[in-house]
Design a protein around this motif. Structure first.
Motif, short mmCIF file in Angstrom:
data_model
loop_
_atom_site.label_atom_id
_atom_site.label_comp_id
_atom_site.label_asym_id
_atom_site.label_seq_id
_atom_site.Cartn_x
_atom_site.Cartn_y
_atom_site.Cartn_z
N ALA A 151 0.82 -1.10 0.17
CA ALA A 151 -0.40 -0.32 -0.21
C ALA A 151 0.77 1.58 0.35
N LEU A 152 1.80 1.08 1.13
CA LEU A 152 2.98 2.71 1.24
C LEU A 152 3.71 2.88 -0.04
N ARG A 153 3.87 1.49 -1.00
CA ARG A 153 4.87 1.45 -1.88
C ARG A 153 3.84 2.05 -3.14
N GLU A 154 2.45 1.93 -3.47
CA GLU A 154 1.83 2.77 -4.38
C GLU A 154 1.69 3.38 -3.86
N VAL A 155 1.78 4.26 -2.84
CA VAL A 155 1.71 5.71 -2.40
C VAL A 155 2.20 6.62 -3.29
N LYS A 156 3.40 6.10 -3.58
CA LYS A 156 4.66 6.53 -3.52
C LYS A 156 5.16 6.46 -5.06
#
Length: 201
Positions: free
Chosen positions: A77-82
């Motif tokens: 999830a956090l990688r996708e935001v990045k």
């Protein structure tokens, strides 16, 4: 509507027990419900997917995507935001989860609620994936959904009325549960809602 700040969000999510689903042959994915304060008002980000994408072009979605091998749902999830928005989010900004949602297209989506806080910066959306980013106010989130029928779908299809865009499950279902759990303090489940045929055919 309840006050929206980090403390109230955390408290609402601590009181909610998210349902986890087995994959049963489906693929794992994760999305991020990013809560920010913009011009003193709380909002969340939704993206319009690029028209050039092979999967679900032009649809409105939360930042998110497939979980890679050897990656946790939270990391994905956090990688996708990045990758989609150009914004680094620390794992400690994750406040909680909503129910896993099984899609007709073969995914189990884990939604994470993330606290961004005061945001006066500039997003850098990845143009190959994101055509547009919407900051959705809590007044817009706190809206009654519509339910429509389709003889090809067993359950009423949930639609979320958002400006001039029609939002359907799974995004609409996750948005509805966020509204119920966080804004209304009701532990409403959404696994049963219908999904439009175009989302999985």
């Amino acid at each position: 509507m309840s006050t929206i700040n980090r403390f109230e969000l955390s408290r609402a999510l601590r009181q909610f027990r998210a349902i986890k689903l087995p994959l049963d042959g489906r693929r794992a994915a994760a999305v991020c419900i990013a809560v920010l304060i913009e011009d003193g008002k709380p909002a969340i980000w939704l993206t319009e997917r690029s028209s050039s994408l092979r999967a679900h072009p032009g649809q409105v979605a939360f930042p998110g995507g497939r979980i890679d091998p050897n990656e946790t749902a939270a990391e994905a999830a956090l990688r996708e935001v990045k990758e989609e928005l150009g914004l680094h989010v620390h794992p400690q900004q994750i406040l909680g989860e909503l129910d896993d949602f099984a899609t007709k297209s073969g995914y189990v989506i884990t939604p994470f609620v993330v606290w961004i806080g005061d945001f006066a910066g500039t997003l850098r959306p990845n143009a190959s994936e994101v055509a547009r980013v919407h900051a959705v106010t809590m007044d817009e989130v706190d809206t009654e959904p519509r339910f429509v029928t389709d003889p090809r779908v067993d359950s009423p299809i949930l639609q979320w009325p958002f400006r001039d865009l029609g939002i359907h499950a799974p995004t609409a279902a996750i948005l509805y549960q966020f509204r119920e759990v966080v804004l209304r303090r009701r532990h409403t489940r959404v696994a049963h809602v219908g999904q439009p045929v175009f989302a999985w055919q």
